[in-house]
Design a protein around this motif. Structure first.
Motif, PDB file in Angstrom:
ATOM      1  N   LEU A  67       5.845  16.838  47.322  1.00  0.00           N
ATOM      2  CA  LEU A  67       5.590  15.778  46.344  1.00  0.00           C
ATOM      3  C   LEU A  67       6.437  16.060  45.109  1.00  0.00           C
ATOM      4  CD1 LEU A  67       1.687  15.282  46.416  1.00  0.00           C
ATOM      5  CD2 LEU A  67       3.405  13.666  47.249  1.00  0.00           C
ATOM      6  N   VAL A  68       6.636  15.042  44.324  1.00  0.00           N
ATOM      7  CA  VAL A  68       7.287  15.214  43.027  1.00  0.00           C
ATOM      8  C   VAL A  68       6.229  15.768  42.072  1.00  0.00           C
ATOM      9  CG1 VAL A  68       8.285  13.946  41.081  1.00  0.00           C
ATOM     10  CG2 VAL A  68       9.047  13.445  43.423  1.00  0.00           C
ATOM     11  N   LEU A  69       6.514  16.930  41.491  1.00  0.00           N
ATOM     12  CA  LEU A  69       5.533  17.638  40.655  1.00  0.00           C
ATOM     13  C   LEU A  69       4.912  16.729  39.588  1.00  0.00           C
ATOM     14  CD1 LEU A  69       4.236  20.351  39.707  1.00  0.00           C
ATOM     15  CD2 LEU A  69       6.234  20.633  38.236  1.00  0.00           C
ATOM     16  N   HIS A  70       5.755  16.013  38.849  1.00  0.00           N
ATOM     17  CA  HIS A  70       5.244  15.209  37.733  1.00  0.00           C
ATOM     18  C   HIS A  70       4.310  14.093  38.204  1.00  0.00           C
ATOM     19  CE1 HIS A  70       8.397  17.519  35.920  1.00  0.00           C
ATOM     20  NE2 HIS A  70       8.073  17.078  34.714  1.00  0.00           N
ATOM     21  N   ASP A  71       4.465  13.677  39.462  1.00  0.00           N
ATOM     22  CA  ASP A  71       3.543  12.682  40.019  1.00  0.00           C
ATOM     23  C   ASP A  71       2.220  13.346  40.397  1.00  0.00           C
ATOM     24  OD1 ASP A  71       5.541  10.775  39.793  1.00  0.00           O
ATOM     25  OD2 ASP A  71       6.236  11.034  41.862  1.00  0.00           O
ATOM     26  N   MET A  72       2.290  14.525  41.071  1.00  0.00           N
ATOM     27  CA  MET A  72       1.047  15.138  41.566  1.00  0.00           C
ATOM     28  C   MET A  72       0.183  15.706  40.444  1.00  0.00           C
ATOM     29  SD  MET A  72       0.928  18.682  41.678  1.00  0.00           S
ATOM     30  CE  MET A  72      -0.068  19.242  43.018  1.00  0.00           C
ATOM     31  N   ILE A  73       0.792  16.045  39.305  1.00  0.00           N
ATOM     32  CA  ILE A  73      -0.042  16.507  38.172  1.00  0.00           C
ATOM     33  C   ILE A  73      -0.360  15.352  37.212  1.00  0.00           C
ATOM     34  CG2 ILE A  73       0.666  18.941  38.295  1.00  0.00           C
ATOM     35  CD1 ILE A  73       2.618  18.458  36.018  1.00  0.00           C
ATOM     36  N   GLY A  74       0.018  14.149  37.600  1.00  0.00           N
ATOM     37  CA  GLY A  74      -0.369  12.965  36.829  1.00  0.00           C
ATOM     38  C   GLY A  74       0.302  12.873  35.469  1.00  0.00           C
ATOM     39  N   PHE A 112       3.821   5.115  38.679  1.00  0.00           N
ATOM     40  CA  PHE A 112       4.254   5.150  40.071  1.00  0.00           C
ATOM     41  C   PHE A 112       3.038   5.496  40.930  1.00  0.00           C
ATOM     42  CE2 PHE A 112       6.256   7.981  43.416  1.00  0.00           C
ATOM     43  CZ  PHE A 112       6.911   6.972  44.099  1.00  0.00           C
ATOM     44  N   ASN A 113       2.579   4.555  41.750  1.00  0.00           N
ATOM     45  CA  ASN A 113       1.331   4.778  42.483  1.00  0.00           C
ATOM     46  C   ASN A 113       1.411   4.467  43.970  1.00  0.00           C
ATOM     47  OD1 ASN A 113      -0.687   5.687  40.569  1.00  0.00           O
ATOM     48  ND2 ASN A 113      -0.179   3.792  39.486  1.00  0.00           N
ATOM     49  N   PRO A 114       2.315   5.104  44.698  1.00  0.00           N
ATOM     50  CA  PRO A 114       2.375   4.816  46.131  1.00  0.00           C
ATOM     51  C   PRO A 114       1.136   5.368  46.842  1.00  0.00           C
ATOM     52  CG  PRO A 114       3.749   6.689  45.612  1.00  0.00           C
ATOM     53  CD  PRO A 114       3.244   6.158  44.306  1.00  0.00           C
ATOM     54  N   ARG A 115       0.823   4.817  47.998  1.00  0.00           N
ATOM     55  CA  ARG A 115      -0.361   5.224  48.757  1.00  0.00           C
ATOM     56  C   ARG A 115      -0.359   6.714  49.109  1.00  0.00           C
ATOM     57  NH1 ARG A 115      -2.092   3.196  54.711  1.00  0.00           N
ATOM     58  NH2 ARG A 115      -1.182   1.234  54.060  1.00  0.00           N
ATOM     59  N   PHE A 116       0.841   7.272  49.346  1.00  0.00           N
ATOM     60  CA  PHE A 116       0.908   8.665  49.799  1.00  0.00           C
ATOM     61  C   PHE A 116       0.657   9.685  48.690  1.00  0.00           C
ATOM     62  CE2 PHE A 116       5.422   7.830  48.682  1.00  0.00           C
ATOM     63  CZ  PHE A 116       5.649   8.897  47.815  1.00  0.00           C
ATOM     64  N   LEU A 117       0.627   9.228  47.442  1.00  0.00           N
ATOM     65  CA  LEU A 117       0.555  10.167  46.329  1.00  0.00           C
ATOM     66  C   LEU A 117      -0.886  10.574  46.024  1.00  0.00           C
ATOM     67  CD1 LEU A 117       1.746  11.712  43.922  1.00  0.00           C
ATOM     68  CD2 LEU A 117       1.647   9.581  42.618  1.00  0.00           C
ATOM     69  N   TYR A 138      -1.181  12.795  32.058  1.00  0.00           N
ATOM     70  CA  TYR A 138      -0.731  11.726  31.152  1.00  0.00           C
ATOM     71  C   TYR A 138      -1.818  11.448  30.120  1.00  0.00           C
ATOM     72  CZ  TYR A 138       1.336   7.430  29.449  1.00  0.00           C
ATOM     73  OH  TYR A 138       1.903   6.474  28.648  1.00  0.00           O
ATOM     74  N   GLU A 139      -3.051  11.310  30.634  1.00  0.00           N
ATOM     75  CA  GLU A 139      -4.177  11.011  29.743  1.00  0.00           C
ATOM     76  C   GLU A 139      -4.516  12.234  28.883  1.00  0.00           C
ATOM     77  OE1 GLU A 139      -7.110   8.552  31.791  1.00  0.00           O
ATOM     78  OE2 GLU A 139      -8.607   9.738  30.676  1.00  0.00           O
ATOM     79  N   ASP A 140      -4.573  13.412  29.521  1.00  0.00           N
ATOM     80  CA  ASP A 140      -4.937  14.626  28.774  1.00  0.00           C
ATOM     81  C   ASP A 140      -3.926  14.907  27.665  1.00  0.00           C
ATOM     82  OD1 ASP A 140      -7.020  14.866  30.481  1.00  0.00           O
ATOM     83  OD2 ASP A 140      -6.208  16.560  31.623  1.00  0.00           O
ATOM     84  N   MET A 141      -2.658  14.739  27.959  1.00  0.00           N
ATOM     85  CA  MET A 141      -1.628  15.016  26.944  1.00  0.00           C
ATOM     86  C   MET A 141      -1.674  13.974  25.836  1.00  0.00           C
ATOM     87  SD  MET A 141       1.618  16.404  29.134  1.00  0.00           S
ATOM     88  CE  MET A 141       2.602  16.705  27.678  1.00  0.00           C
ATOM     89  N   THR A 142      -1.898  12.715  26.229  1.00  0.00           N
ATOM     90  CA  THR A 142      -1.972  11.656  25.216  1.00  0.00           C
ATOM     91  C   THR A 142      -3.131  11.938  24.257  1.00  0.00           C
ATOM     92  OG1 THR A 142      -1.096  10.097  26.815  1.00  0.00           O
ATOM     93  CG2 THR A 142      -2.166   9.140  24.899  1.00  0.00           C
ATOM     94  N   ASN A 143      -4.284  12.340  24.831  1.00  0.00           N
ATOM     95  CA  ASN A 143      -5.452  12.655  23.983  1.00  0.00           C
ATOM     96  C   ASN A 143      -5.164  13.831  23.068  1.00  0.00           C
ATOM     97  OD1 ASN A 143      -6.885  10.574  25.099  1.00  0.00           O
ATOM     98  ND2 ASN A 143      -7.927  11.860  26.609  1.00  0.00           N
ATOM     99  N   ALA A 144      -4.548  14.886  23.623  1.00  0.00           N
ATOM    100  CA  ALA A 144      -4.253  16.086  22.833  1.00  0.00           C
ATOM    101  C   ALA A 144      -3.282  15.752  21.702  1.00  0.00           C
ATOM    102  CB  ALA A 144      -3.672  17.171  23.731  1.00  0.00           C
TER     103      ALA A 144
END
Ligand code: KIV
Length: 272
Positions: free
Chosen positions: A222-229, A234-239, A246-252
């Motif tokens: 998998l692409v690391l940045h996709d699997m750690i969100g 980008f939301n393909p079925r296989f991911l 994304y959310e945790d960093m935005t909040n921080a």
């Protein structure tokens, strides 16, 4: 098939073939920089791919086409400095191997010499046979990549599942067998039907690593940045997302902005 799991202090191309023989699945993730590669390697990944997906993830391009050989070498050398155990495979970028086998070899040599990477990955089958042969003859390990090959996106027109039709599936099987025969050490299959991917994995002796290709193959990437969100559009079925960074960093970061504005950062114990 034995299920005994062997410990690998350093993963090599040979280890991957052994893993397949023993029925041990291979784990692979992308990384493009030192800090991420250090975490990924330390967590026990088998293979790190310095993918040309850096073009999308790191540089914000719409496709993988714009990234250059120099840029791939920069990313790969940063990754190599972090890695103790994993096998590091580096993508040959678009335009660095398609025009002729001599250029393909020159590009592969630059990657090996200037980044210290352990192997290269090229997209395509029979069309690039001579280039693969030349690179292998120089002693450079090659990983193949079939199915959805993003460097050909303008030919495909879309990122939908490949090889659903019989003719394309037949060509994919024949390309996979050719890559094995040439001496590639492994093969990535991207976004193809799971039953076709399983059929390919069962019909060749080299490991088949899938992305959107089901679980009948020998490993997953998998692409690391996709699997750690870290990416979120980008939301393909296989991911499968293992975190929502994304959310945790935005909040921080929002919290930091607010702490700076209201002078609650730094506090007494955070200053000299
Ligand atoms: O560039 C990349 O990240 C890849 C994977 C999707 C296999 O080629």
């Amino acid at each position: 098939m034995s299920t005994a799991k062997k410990e690998y202090k350093k993963v090599t191309t040979k280890s991957l073939v052994e893993m397949k023989k023993h029925g041990e699945k291979i784990s692979m993730l992308t990384a493009y920089d030192y800090t991420m590669a250090k975490i990924v390697d330390g967590a026990g990944i088998d293979v790190i791919l310095v993918g040309d997906s850096a073009s999308n993830v790191m540089a914000g391009h719409e496709t993988t086409l714009p990234i250059t050989l120099d840029q791939m070498i920069y990313h790969a050398s940063s990754v190599i400095r972090a890695v103790d155990r994993a096998l590091v495979v580096v993508d040959l970028p678009f335009g660095s191997y398609q025009s002729d086998p001599k250029e393909a070899l020159r590009s592969a040599i630059r990657i090996m010499k200037e980044s210290g990477g352990h192997a290269v990955k090229l997209e395509g089958g029979k069309e690039i046979k001579e280039s693969i042969k030349r690179i292998l003859n120089a002693g450079i390990p090659v990983m193949g990549h079939l199915g959805l090959t993003p460097q050909s996106i303008y030919k495909f027109g879309t990122y939908t599942v490949r090889a659903k039709e019989e003719e394309e599936a037949k060509k994919l099987i024949s390309d996979a067998k050719m890559l094995e025969k040439l001496g590639c050490f492994a093969l990535v299959l991207e976004k193809i039907p799971a039953n076709l991917a399983q059929k390919v994995a069962e019909s060749i002796s080299i490991p088949v690593i899938g992305i959107g290709a089901g679980n009948g193959v020998d490993g997953q990437v998998l692409v690391l940045h996709d699997m750690i969100g870290m990416t979120h559009e980008f939301n393909p079925r296989f991911l499968r997302r293992y975190m929502n960074l994304y959310e945790d960093m935005t909040n921080a970061i929002s919290q930091y902005v607010s702490d700076v504005k209201d002078i609650s950062f730094p506090n007494e114990s955070e200053q000299y």
